[in-house]
Scaffold this motif. Sequence first.
Motif, PDB file in Angstrom:
ATOM      1  N   THR A 214     -28.937  -1.164  -6.172  1.00  0.00           N
ATOM      2  CA  THR A 214     -29.825   0.002  -6.124  1.00  0.00           C
ATOM      3  C   THR A 214     -29.148   1.268  -6.633  1.00  0.00           C
ATOM      4  OG1 THR A 214     -29.261   0.347  -3.783  1.00  0.00           O
ATOM      5  CG2 THR A 214     -31.265  -0.919  -4.274  1.00  0.00           C
ATOM      6  N   ARG A 215     -27.929   1.147  -7.189  1.00  0.00           N
ATOM      7  CA  ARG A 215     -27.324   2.276  -7.905  1.00  0.00           C
ATOM      8  C   ARG A 215     -27.903   2.369  -9.307  1.00  0.00           C
ATOM      9  NH1 ARG A 215     -26.882   4.764  -4.124  1.00  0.00           N
ATOM     10  NH2 ARG A 215     -27.945   2.994  -3.207  1.00  0.00           N
ATOM     11  N   ALA A 216     -28.587   1.331  -9.767  1.00  0.00           N
ATOM     12  CA  ALA A 216     -29.083   1.264 -11.147  1.00  0.00           C
ATOM     13  C   ALA A 216     -30.434   1.938 -11.285  1.00  0.00           C
ATOM     14  CB  ALA A 216     -29.187  -0.186 -11.587  1.00  0.00           C
ATOM     15  N   ARG A 217     -30.584   2.702 -12.357  1.00  0.00           N
ATOM     16  CA  ARG A 217     -31.870   3.320 -12.651  1.00  0.00           C
ATOM     17  C   ARG A 217     -32.711   2.477 -13.602  1.00  0.00           C
ATOM     18  NH1 ARG A 217     -28.778   8.854 -12.726  1.00  0.00           N
ATOM     19  NH2 ARG A 217     -28.028   8.176 -14.751  1.00  0.00           N
ATOM     20  N   GLU A 218     -32.061   1.699 -14.471  1.00  0.00           N
ATOM     21  CA  GLU A 218     -32.803   0.980 -15.509  1.00  0.00           C
ATOM     22  C   GLU A 218     -32.502  -0.519 -15.552  1.00  0.00           C
ATOM     23  OE1 GLU A 218     -35.308  -0.062 -18.502  1.00  0.00           O
ATOM     24  OE2 GLU A 218     -35.278   1.809 -17.345  1.00  0.00           O
ATOM     25  N   LYS A 219     -31.218  -0.911 -15.413  1.00  0.00           N
ATOM     26  CA  LYS A 219     -30.871  -2.316 -15.621  1.00  0.00           C
ATOM     27  C   LYS A 219     -29.726  -2.724 -14.703  1.00  0.00           C
ATOM     28  CE  LYS A 219     -29.411  -5.569 -19.244  1.00  0.00           C
ATOM     29  NZ  LYS A 219     -28.975  -5.690 -20.658  1.00  0.00           N
ATOM     30  N   VAL A 220     -29.794  -3.985 -14.216  1.00  0.00           N
ATOM     31  CA  VAL A 220     -28.722  -4.566 -13.408  1.00  0.00           C
ATOM     32  C   VAL A 220     -28.308  -5.892 -14.027  1.00  0.00           C
ATOM     33  CG1 VAL A 220     -27.987  -5.316 -11.121  1.00  0.00           C
ATOM     34  CG2 VAL A 220     -29.765  -3.596 -11.333  1.00  0.00           C
ATOM     35  N   ASP A 221     -27.019  -6.095 -14.208  1.00  0.00           N
ATOM     36  CA  ASP A 221     -26.487  -7.360 -14.714  1.00  0.00           C
ATOM     37  C   ASP A 221     -25.816  -8.086 -13.559  1.00  0.00           C
ATOM     38  OD1 ASP A 221     -25.113  -9.427 -15.945  1.00  0.00           O
ATOM     39  OD2 ASP A 221     -24.709  -8.282 -17.760  1.00  0.00           O
ATOM     40  N   LEU A 222     -26.364  -9.260 -13.200  1.00  0.00           N
ATOM     41  CA  LEU A 222     -25.901 -10.002 -12.026  1.00  0.00           C
ATOM     42  C   LEU A 222     -25.311 -11.360 -12.369  1.00  0.00           C
ATOM     43  CD1 LEU A 222     -29.051  -9.328  -9.815  1.00  0.00           C
ATOM     44  CD2 LEU A 222     -26.816  -8.288  -9.508  1.00  0.00           C
ATOM     45  N   LYS A 223     -25.106 -11.623 -13.655  1.00  0.00           N
ATOM     46  CA  LYS A 223     -24.767 -12.994 -14.056  1.00  0.00           C
ATOM     47  C   LYS A 223     -23.463 -13.499 -13.460  1.00  0.00           C
ATOM     48  CE  LYS A 223     -22.606 -11.754 -18.525  1.00  0.00           C
ATOM     49  NZ  LYS A 223     -22.914 -10.308 -18.484  1.00  0.00           N
ATOM     50  N   ASP A 224     -22.547 -12.608 -13.054  1.00  0.00           N
ATOM     51  CA  ASP A 224     -21.266 -13.054 -12.516  1.00  0.00           C
ATOM     52  C   ASP A 224     -21.219 -13.089 -10.991  1.00  0.00           C
ATOM     53  OD1 ASP A 224     -20.054 -13.638 -14.918  1.00  0.00           O
ATOM     54  OD2 ASP A 224     -19.257 -11.621 -15.193  1.00  0.00           O
ATOM     55  N   VAL A 225     -22.311 -12.717 -10.346  1.00  0.00           N
ATOM     56  CA  VAL A 225     -22.367 -12.804  -8.883  1.00  0.00           C
ATOM     57  C   VAL A 225     -22.643 -14.254  -8.498  1.00  0.00           C
ATOM     58  CG1 VAL A 225     -23.605 -12.073  -6.814  1.00  0.00           C
ATOM     59  CG2 VAL A 225     -23.158 -10.435  -8.647  1.00  0.00           C
ATOM     60  N   LYS A 226     -21.870 -14.786  -7.585  1.00  0.00           N
ATOM     61  CA  LYS A 226     -22.012 -16.182  -7.169  1.00  0.00           C
ATOM     62  C   LYS A 226     -23.419 -16.445  -6.625  1.00  0.00           C
ATOM     63  CE  LYS A 226     -17.096 -16.383  -5.946  1.00  0.00           C
ATOM     64  NZ  LYS A 226     -16.827 -14.957  -6.274  1.00  0.00           N
ATOM     65  N   ASN A 227     -24.076 -17.479  -7.163  1.00  0.00           N
ATOM     66  CA  ASN A 227     -25.426 -17.878  -6.726  1.00  0.00           C
ATOM     67  C   ASN A 227     -26.450 -16.750  -6.882  1.00  0.00           C
ATOM     68  OD1 ASN A 227     -24.539 -20.500  -5.854  1.00  0.00           O
ATOM     69  ND2 ASN A 227     -23.732 -19.543  -4.000  1.00  0.00           N
ATOM     70  N   SER A 228     -26.319 -15.994  -7.965  1.00  0.00           N
ATOM     71  CA  SER A 228     -27.220 -14.843  -8.131  1.00  0.00           C
ATOM     72  C   SER A 228     -28.680 -15.252  -8.226  1.00  0.00           C
ATOM     73  CB  SER A 228     -26.826 -14.031  -9.376  1.00  0.00           C
ATOM     74  OG  SER A 228     -26.899 -14.820 -10.546  1.00  0.00           O
ATOM     75  N   ASP A 229     -28.960 -16.408  -8.862  1.00  0.00           N
ATOM     76  CA  ASP A 229     -30.355 -16.850  -8.952  1.00  0.00           C
ATOM     77  C   ASP A 229     -30.959 -17.055  -7.571  1.00  0.00           C
ATOM     78  OD1 ASP A 229     -30.565 -16.731 -11.652  1.00  0.00           O
ATOM     79  OD2 ASP A 229     -30.376 -18.880 -12.026  1.00  0.00           O
TER      80      ASP A 229
END
Length: 635
Positions: free
Chosen positions: A594-609
């Motif tokens: 929630t620090r993001a205003r436009e885009k968040v990249d989560l691909k490296d967070v474990k079990n992000s899906d």
Amino acid sequence: MKKRQWNSENNRTITVDDLSGTASAYDLYVCQNEKQFEPSRYITINARGATYHGRILEVVDDVDLFHDRYPDPSMTFFEYMKSKNPDLTVAYFLRAFDLKPEDHLKTIFKLAPVSPSIEDETGKTFPVTAEQEAIIERFGDTKNLLIQAFAGTGKTSTLEMLTRAYPDRRFIYLVFNRSAADTAREKFPDNVDVKTIHAFAFEYMSKHMKIINPVGTYRIPVFAEILGIDYDHAEVARHILDEFCYSDKMEFEGMDEDVLSDDMEAMWLVDKGIVNLDKAMRYAKEFYHRMENDRIPVTHNFYLKQFQRLGIADKTRYDAVLLDEAQDSNPITYDIINRINGQKVVIGDRHQKIYGFRNTVDISGKFLLSDPDELPLTQSFRFHEEIADLANNLLSGLKDEKMKIQGVASHRDIKTFAFVTRTNAKIIDLIDGMIDRKTWKTVRDPEELFKLPMSITKIFTNRKMNYAVPSDLLFLSQFKSLDDLEDYAKRMEDVELISAIKVSVKKPNSIERCFQRAIEQYEKEADVYLTTAHTSKGLEWDEVYLTDDYPDILAKIKKAAESLTKFVDMQKTSESKQIQKIVEEINLLYVAITRAREKVDLKDVKNSDALFSGKMTDKTGQNTISPPDAHRGSK
């Protein structure tokens, strides 16, 4: 005339231009007959350099401005306007509403003004929402309010609106630090006293006791010298003293061994038998009594504690007490708030409680002694719906949050970027990879950020490094080996210490260069920021990337609770520290995205899906903690 069916259950806003001045003068908006708008709750009207914000009460089509009686049934629209402005001429009336002799039919919006508005960082204004209106209206019933507010929902702006809506009431607004107080004084009206909790206490305590040059804290050598004890016992005793002053307890006897849970060195000293906890407790109590008897200068925390213990807060009165960011409050603040005479308005985000190790208080109905009315703030002006969905999926899936965040901000161009890590050590990894670039900087002072990994490196993996280990970390040298320290870190489940050890092993020769570059970049302008999730709180960027050092939440849940269903239930019924630690890790993910205003990249967070997709159920519909088969993806 024909009243239009107008579904305004949503919180959308229509924005129009109007030079007639009808809105500000009469709370009406007149436009082309049967002009179609998307049904909305609010309207913003730009007129002659001014802006009018209104809530739409009703919409009426086919109004003949010269013959139909509206909005006053006793006179025509023209007569109604002339009753308000006797100088109104027919010619001006025709021009103002673009009326032609053959066409007097118009659509009229009947409005109720709403003011003030919220302005985001781009200067865009948003009218008061229905939730904010409800808070302002409910306050008038003089009952205590507990406002559960999500990220970016205008918590401080809502309190400002509240104080302006009741100009005859006297408010005390308690804030976290002096900087926040200075900012708030520029925004809040004159009927509000803005103070830190320490400044509030000092105003009264200075009349009851001699307070000459109070100190922030006593350094360990001074503390030890005053009591005539060794440095190790002084270290633990000072920590106990600080924790007593932060607590809501009136006497030291109420303290237990959990008082050491957030201090790595103090816990180690007691755990190894170097310090006797009972002795340290007595020393802390003796030091407090010396300040109490004017034998040594007092600390700021001491006079705050005395303010509570002497019951002085019970004798103070305001019409209302306001507390913002309440999830970061410690127990003494909570206790003082409840003791002040006056209506209470407490606002915070329970999902941003990430400082449990600092003895903060849960934002729930327990916060206020009398049962408060609980009201929500769910509209985030920071980000759009896609980011809101990520946060909703995380909170509903892992914490059973029923309320939904609404992202109402518009899309924007990406100009600022942040790497948000779980640990300081990961920032050092990032710096090593971009060391020759010149457009980045750390959010936190590098001296603090590098302190732990640099100290471990100096002691265990690169003794030739030019670095002086800070006094509060010298105890690390008492571990027999790096393996011994690592075993201790794992036993304590100290994520920061574990990651710092890894950096000292992987980068014993490059960490010093990373440190120097971070110092060089710290004072420069940048468009790429490096920060931990803890330090990112209160900040925002256009795009945010979460790194791979966040713990495996699902694995932790499985180990602690076996199933997601049981984990959710344990959050409500168990006081297990293990469960609380997992909840804070979830909260850190929420804060980061929630620090993001436009885009968040989560691909490296474990079990992000699994965490962010909203699909935390298996084929039977039962809660599961197994990630889906799909590969982890970027959001």
